[in-house]
Design a protein around this motif. Structure first.
Motif, PDB file in Angstrom:
ATOM      1  N   ASP A  83      50.955  38.811  45.300  1.00  0.00           N
ATOM      2  CA  ASP A  83      50.993  37.358  45.131  1.00  0.00           C
ATOM      3  C   ASP A  83      49.687  36.834  44.536  1.00  0.00           C
ATOM      4  O   ASP A  83      49.698  35.976  43.642  1.00  0.00           O
ATOM      5  N   TYR A  84      48.575  37.323  45.029  1.00  0.00           N
ATOM      6  CA  TYR A  84      47.288  36.904  44.465  1.00  0.00           C
ATOM      7  C   TYR A  84      47.183  37.326  42.995  1.00  0.00           C
ATOM      8  O   TYR A  84      46.691  36.572  42.150  1.00  0.00           O
ATOM      9  N   ARG A  85      47.647  38.516  42.690  1.00  0.00           N
ATOM     10  CA  ARG A  85      47.578  39.041  41.315  1.00  0.00           C
ATOM     11  C   ARG A  85      48.432  38.222  40.359  1.00  0.00           C
ATOM     12  O   ARG A  85      48.001  37.905  39.243  1.00  0.00           O
ATOM     13  N   ASP A  86      49.638  37.851  40.796  1.00  0.00           N
ATOM     14  CA  ASP A  86      50.598  37.220  39.879  1.00  0.00           C
ATOM     15  C   ASP A  86      50.473  35.701  39.817  1.00  0.00           C
ATOM     16  O   ASP A  86      50.839  35.096  38.804  1.00  0.00           O
ATOM     17  N   GLN A  87      49.956  35.061  40.875  1.00  0.00           N
ATOM     18  CA  GLN A  87      49.955  33.598  40.922  1.00  0.00           C
ATOM     19  C   GLN A  87      48.630  32.964  40.490  1.00  0.00           C
ATOM     20  O   GLN A  87      48.572  31.759  40.261  1.00  0.00           O
ATOM     21  N   ASN A  88      47.572  33.735  40.401  1.00  0.00           N
ATOM     22  CA  ASN A  88      46.273  33.135  40.100  1.00  0.00           C
ATOM     23  C   ASN A  88      46.174  32.751  38.624  1.00  0.00           C
ATOM     24  O   ASN A  88      46.864  33.302  37.762  1.00  0.00           O
ATOM     25  N   GLN A  89      45.277  31.788  38.351  1.00  0.00           N
ATOM     26  CA  GLN A  89      45.014  31.339  36.988  1.00  0.00           C
ATOM     27  C   GLN A  89      43.580  31.648  36.560  1.00  0.00           C
ATOM     28  O   GLN A  89      43.135  31.160  35.523  1.00  0.00           O
ATOM     29  N   SER A  90      42.857  32.439  37.370  1.00  0.00           N
ATOM     30  CA  SER A  90      41.421  32.610  37.167  1.00  0.00           C
ATOM     31  C   SER A  90      41.015  33.994  36.689  1.00  0.00           C
ATOM     32  O   SER A  90      39.942  34.150  36.098  1.00  0.00           O
ATOM     33  N   PHE A  91      41.844  35.000  36.926  1.00  0.00           N
ATOM     34  CA  PHE A  91      41.451  36.379  36.649  1.00  0.00           C
ATOM     35  C   PHE A  91      42.228  36.940  35.467  1.00  0.00           C
ATOM     36  O   PHE A  91      43.420  36.661  35.296  1.00  0.00           O
ATOM     37  N   GLU A  92      41.523  37.750  34.683  1.00  0.00           N
ATOM     38  CA  GLU A  92      42.213  38.519  33.646  1.00  0.00           C
ATOM     39  C   GLU A  92      43.106  39.569  34.297  1.00  0.00           C
ATOM     40  O   GLU A  92      44.254  39.755  33.902  1.00  0.00           O
ATOM     41  N   GLN A 230      35.501  27.807  40.644  1.00  0.00           N
ATOM     42  CA  GLN A 230      36.872  27.494  40.218  1.00  0.00           C
ATOM     43  C   GLN A 230      37.846  28.559  40.723  1.00  0.00           C
ATOM     44  O   GLN A 230      38.954  28.236  41.186  1.00  0.00           O
ATOM     45  N   ALA A 231      37.428  29.819  40.639  1.00  0.00           N
ATOM     46  CA  ALA A 231      38.285  30.909  41.113  1.00  0.00           C
ATOM     47  C   ALA A 231      38.488  30.824  42.623  1.00  0.00           C
ATOM     48  O   ALA A 231      39.595  31.089  43.123  1.00  0.00           O
ATOM     49  N   ARG A 232      37.451  30.453  43.354  1.00  0.00           N
ATOM     50  CA  ARG A 232      37.588  30.319  44.812  1.00  0.00           C
ATOM     51  C   ARG A 232      38.597  29.230  45.173  1.00  0.00           C
ATOM     52  O   ARG A 232      39.423  29.400  46.078  1.00  0.00           O
ATOM     53  N   THR A 233      38.530  28.112  44.466  1.00  0.00           N
ATOM     54  CA  THR A 233      39.486  27.034  44.709  1.00  0.00           C
ATOM     55  C   THR A 233      40.903  27.494  44.407  1.00  0.00           C
ATOM     56  O   THR A 233      41.849  27.222  45.170  1.00  0.00           O
ATOM     57  N   ILE A 238      46.269  29.492  46.802  1.00  0.00           N
ATOM     58  CA  ILE A 238      47.320  30.514  46.954  1.00  0.00           C
ATOM     59  C   ILE A 238      47.399  30.951  48.418  1.00  0.00           C
ATOM     60  O   ILE A 238      48.490  31.112  48.980  1.00  0.00           O
ATOM     61  N   ALA A 239      46.232  31.142  49.059  1.00  0.00           N
ATOM     62  CA  ALA A 239      46.214  31.537  50.469  1.00  0.00           C
ATOM     63  C   ALA A 239      46.881  30.484  51.341  1.00  0.00           C
ATOM     64  O   ALA A 239      47.627  30.811  52.279  1.00  0.00           O
ATOM     65  N   ASP A 240      46.630  29.201  51.054  1.00  0.00           N
ATOM     66  CA  ASP A 240      47.259  28.122  51.832  1.00  0.00           C
ATOM     67  C   ASP A 240      48.780  28.166  51.679  1.00  0.00           C
ATOM     68  O   ASP A 240      49.523  27.980  52.655  1.00  0.00           O
ATOM     69  N   GLN A 241      49.245  28.418  50.465  1.00  0.00           N
ATOM     70  CA  GLN A 241      50.690  28.505  50.237  1.00  0.00           C
ATOM     71  C   GLN A 241      51.304  29.669  51.007  1.00  0.00           C
ATOM     72  O   GLN A 241      52.394  29.542  51.601  1.00  0.00           O
ATOM     73  N   LEU A 242      50.601  30.807  51.026  1.00  0.00           N
ATOM     74  CA  LEU A 242      51.111  31.980  51.743  1.00  0.00           C
ATOM     75  C   LEU A 242      51.172  31.714  53.245  1.00  0.00           C
ATOM     76  O   LEU A 242      52.119  32.142  53.918  1.00  0.00           O
ATOM     77  N   GLN A 243      50.183  30.995  53.785  1.00  0.00           N
ATOM     78  CA  GLN A 243      50.198  30.687  55.213  1.00  0.00           C
ATOM     79  C   GLN A 243      51.364  29.764  55.568  1.00  0.00           C
ATOM     80  O   GLN A 243      51.970  29.907  56.636  1.00  0.00           O
ATOM     81  N   GLN A 244      51.678  28.834  54.686  1.00  0.00           N
ATOM     82  CA  GLN A 244      52.821  27.949  54.933  1.00  0.00           C
ATOM     83  C   GLN A 244      54.147  28.691  54.805  1.00  0.00           C
ATOM     84  O   GLN A 244      55.090  28.448  55.561  1.00  0.00           O
ATOM     85  N   GLN A 245      54.175  29.629  53.876  1.00  0.00           N
ATOM     86  CA  GLN A 245      55.420  30.361  53.627  1.00  0.00           C
ATOM     87  C   GLN A 245      55.668  31.443  54.667  1.00  0.00           C
ATOM     88  O   GLN A 245      56.818  31.705  55.046  1.00  0.00           O
TER      89      GLN A 245
END
Length: 805
Positions: A83-92, A230-233, A238-245
């Motif tokens: 999820d972190y790999r596919d949903q982030n907008q900060s990492f190559e 920016q990457a931390r934000t 994403i972490a907040d979304q995973l905790q809710q889900q």
């Protein structure tokens, strides 16, 4: 340039005229500059050199922030990583990996090799490719297609003789045939310096869906236009979304740490504090040399006055004197470089094995530039005040036949006194820092780990699952322990999956029978280890309640567990925990209920200075397969005497079984505190050097003062002063200087020791005992340094002192 050449030749002639003086100055500077160069070489190699990857500042460790365990750098489950790999907008890219230990067998002695299982994009995230062959692909991450391996340069050289034809060959790793497809460059050490091979991370289907099976590290490369904040934000959202889900993930956030900080972060403060200490040593050496030059300027005052009378301007004289001091600084720097080269070898030899980037430490171009700059700056620093003072000579007084030294007058004495007070203050700061480190280390060594470390030896064993199926692994360990205990000189033997644990041990959340489910955010994890019967007895761990794990606790018996006292007191305070049950996992988990049959004393398994955690110990025979275990043997005498015999018993059962990390418990414990010991030793050496230089400074000033006041001493003794009166007069002068320095030093220490508070253990940065005893020690040393010239003053012959000059 012609004037500079003239000044340089004149400076050389003046130094050769007083070789003893030049030697003393060069030696004092060499000690200070050499210490600074050696420590700067370490700081440069560990902290300042960039990591050996393209654009290393963009490489970031991606951690899980586990607020439940108060661990901000925890590992991920595979679906969380995806999820972190596919949903982030900060990492190559973001890659996942885990540690692995495999048995390398075939040609030569069996060997246990440390490596990493990773996703195929790990090498592109780091920007490094094999020097021979290729890296593995995404397709080779599939189970059944993952029998390939990339070797590290060291393993390739050591085991295969650097054979360039190794690519395409097949080797046996834990009885699995893997094709060698590549060899990494010599400088590649990821994720740690012990890693010697890399293989595809083939994740099984059950791991791909297990949200709370935390097993994987993650590392990513930031996009060029994205900052760390920016990457931390981005990752936190994403972490907040995973905790809710997924409610099971409540309390699990995201944390990003730059790779360079990850590698060197734990050593940064200690290195910077050490660098600060050696700067103090250099400043003390400069103050000493400045005092020597002031004294020498008084001797040369007539020469300087004559030059001024002949037309030399003040700036011309200052430039000449600074040329002399700069030359001394350069000579001291050259000698210091030799001291640094020797000291650096000693530092590297004494450094703990886990010191990061140890192989990067050397005297390189940056260190040479640093030494040159320090040498020149030092020369200007200690030469400026004497040059300014000497150029203020009173021509009329200086040119009189037998005239008294104006440089040696009130102004000169004040400058020398200020320099000595500064030396004492600086050395006091260093001594207090060293005292705090020594006391902290002594407190650390007094801590009981909860077991008896004497006469223990350990070795690591990793069984291959393909060769030890079903109960064969249990049979191996049972047979081995029986054979080892039968050896002469062996008192007892046992095995466990981990003796010491780190911040991320093999652990799990649990449910207590008969109690409501704990909210996810309040759940804690308890490390769990599997052990053979007799482990507590072998380690000397007291059994507080109930019984030990026994042979009857096998696969057919009801599941049992032994817990530590912290576990019992936290969940059953004031109750008898025996017979109580809990299970690992949530209330709906199908894990078996474990009955508590014993309680053992707490152990500090995370190290001397870490708090005790809730811990659980389970019978190894109630688990289907256990590959890795640590064999623990208590000898009747020196455990080193039985190492060979124990190793032979392992190979008598299985000649292809690798053995690793053979060591005594004393060696293991020494390694655990080796960094603190090294810090203490270095602090002590630098502080002792500073105290010696300060004592020399006090002696020099008082001795010079006695020489200057010889006429006054003669008059006092002619008028009836006794020897003790003269001694008192001189010592009071030294005491005033010392007390002034001590007061300044205490103020400086109160401010500076707070910086090193995190390096201390059970010792306050303002420890009363240290702040009381160390000043008394330094005052005593200074008084001794004052007493020697004071005794000489009592031997002055009044007739000689009063004779007309």
């Amino acid at each position: 340039m012609e004037t500079f050449t003239h000044d340089l030749r004149y400076a050389v002639r003046m130094l050769l005229k007083k070789p003893g003086f030049a030697a003393i100055v060069i030696l004092a500077l060499a000690i200070g500059i050499g210490a600074n160069t050696a420590i700067f070489s370490v700081v440069n190699g560990i902290l300042l050199r960039p990591l050996p990857y393209p654009d290393p500042d963009r490489i970031v460790m991606v951690w899980m922030n586990n607020t439940r365990m108060k661990v901000d750098q925890d590992i991920h489950s595979y679906p969380n990583y995806v999820d972190y790999r596919d949903q982030n907008q900060s990492f190559e890219q973001i890659a996942a990996y885990s540690g692995v230990s495999l048995n390398l067998t075939g040609s030569g002695e069996p060997e246990r090799v440390i490596g990493s299982m990773s996703t195929a994009n790990l090498f592109s995230v780091l920007g490094v490719q094999p020097m021979l062959g290729r890296a593995y692909t995404v397709e080779e991450e599939e189970p059944g297609r993952d029998q390939v391996v990339v070797l590290g340069y060291g393993l390739w050289q050591r085991r295969f003789g650097g054979d360039p034809g190794i690519v395409g060959q097949t080797i046996s790793l834990s009885d699995v045939k893997r094709e060698v497809i590549g060899v990494m460059p010599k400088s590649f050490r990821f994720p740690h310096k012990d890693a010697e091979l890399w293989a595809p991370l083939a994740v099984t289907p059950n791991r791909r869906s297990a949200r709370t099976a935390f097993s994987f590290y993650a590392i990513g490369r930031l996009k060029r236009d994205v900052s760390l904040e920016q990457a931390r934000t981005d990752m936190s959202s994403i972490a907040d979304q995973l905790q809710q889900q997924y409610p099971d993930l409540e309390g699990f956030g995201a944390n990003l740490v730059p790779l360079h900080e990850q590698v060197v972060g734990k050593t940064r403060l200690a290195l910077l504090v050490l660098l600060g200490m050696v700067v103090f040593v250099l400043l003390i050496a400069c103050a000493n040399v400045a005092n020597l030059l002031l004294a020498r300027a008084a001797v040369r005052e007539r020469e300087i006055a004559i030059r001024m009378a002949l037309g030399a301007g003040r700036l011309r004289l200052i430039r000449q004197l600074l040329t002399e001091s700069s030359l001394l600084g350069l000579l001291g720097g050259a000698a210091g470089l030799l001291i640094a080269a020797w000291g650096l070898k000693a530092l590297i030899a004494l450094s703990p094995e886990d010191t990061p980037r140890l192989d990067q430490i050397s005297i390189d171009r940056r260190v040479l530039v640093f030494t040159l700059a320090v040498s020149l700056l030092t020369g200007l620093l200690f030469g400026l005040v004497p040059a300014l003072q000497a150029s203020k000579s009173d021509l009329n007084e200086s040119l009189k036949e037998g005239g008294r030294s104006s440089t040696g007058g009130l102004r000169g004495r004040r400058i020398r006194n200020v320099l000595v007070a500064f030396e004492i203050a600086s050395s006091l700061v260093l001594l207090i820092c060293a005292g705090l480190m020594i006391k902290s280390f002594m407190r650390l060594r007094e801590v009981s780990l909860g077991f008896k470390p004497d006469r223990l030896m350990t070795m690591n064993l990793q069984l291959s699952r393909s060769r030890y199926q079903g109960r064969q692994g249990h049979d191996f360990y049972q047979k081995l322990i029986q054979r080892v205990e039968a050896l002469p000189g062996v008192e007892s033997a046992a095995a466990i999956t981990d003796i010491f644990i780190d911040a991320l041990p093999n652990s799990g959340m649990f449910t207590v029978e008969g109690r409501p489910a704990t909210p996810a955010a309040e759940q804690i994890e308890a490390p769990l280890d599997f052990m053979t019967p007799g482990y507590f007895r072998t380690m000397g761990i007291p059994l507080l309640l109930g019984r030990d794990i026994e042979e009857r606790d096998n696969i057919d018996a009801p599941p049992v567990v032994v817990i530590n006292n912290t576990f019992a007191q936290r969940f059953w305070p004031g109750e008898d925990p025996l017979g109580k049950r809990f299970k690992f996992g949530g209330p709906d988990s199908d894990a078996p209920w474990l009955s508590i049959v014993g309680v053992v004393a707490d152990m500090r398994r995370t190290g001397y200075d870490a708090e005790v955690r809730c811990e659980a110990f389970l019978p190894y025979s109630q688990r289907s397969f256990i590959g890795f275990m640590i064999l623990t043997v208590r000898a009747r005498t020196d455990p080193k005497n039985i190492i060979a015999a124990v190793r032979d018993e392992v190979w008598a059962i299985d000649p292809n079984q690798p053995i690793s990390h053979i060591r005594t418990m004393d060696q293991t414990l020494d390694e655990m505190i080796s960094q603190r010991r090294l810090n203490m030793v270095l602090f002590g050496i630098f502080a002792a050097t500073a105290m010696m230089l300060a004592a020399v400074g006090v002696y020099g000033v008082i001795s010079y003062s006695v020489t200057q006041r010889e006429h006054e001493m003669g008059i006092r003794m002619a008028l009836g002063a006794r020897g003790p009166d003269v001694i008192k007069l001189v010592i009071v002068q030294g005491l005033r200087l010392t007390l002034a320095g001590v007061v300044l030093g205490l103020i400086g220490a109160l401010l500076l020791t707070r910086v090193m508070a995190s390096l201390l253990y059970l010792v306050s940065a303002t420890d009363t005992w240290t702040f009381a005893v160390i000043p008394l020690l330094l005052t005593g040393v200074a008084l001794i340094a004052s007493f020697i010239p004071a005794r000489r003053a009592t031997r002055v012959d009044p007739m000689v002192a009063l004779r007309y000059e």
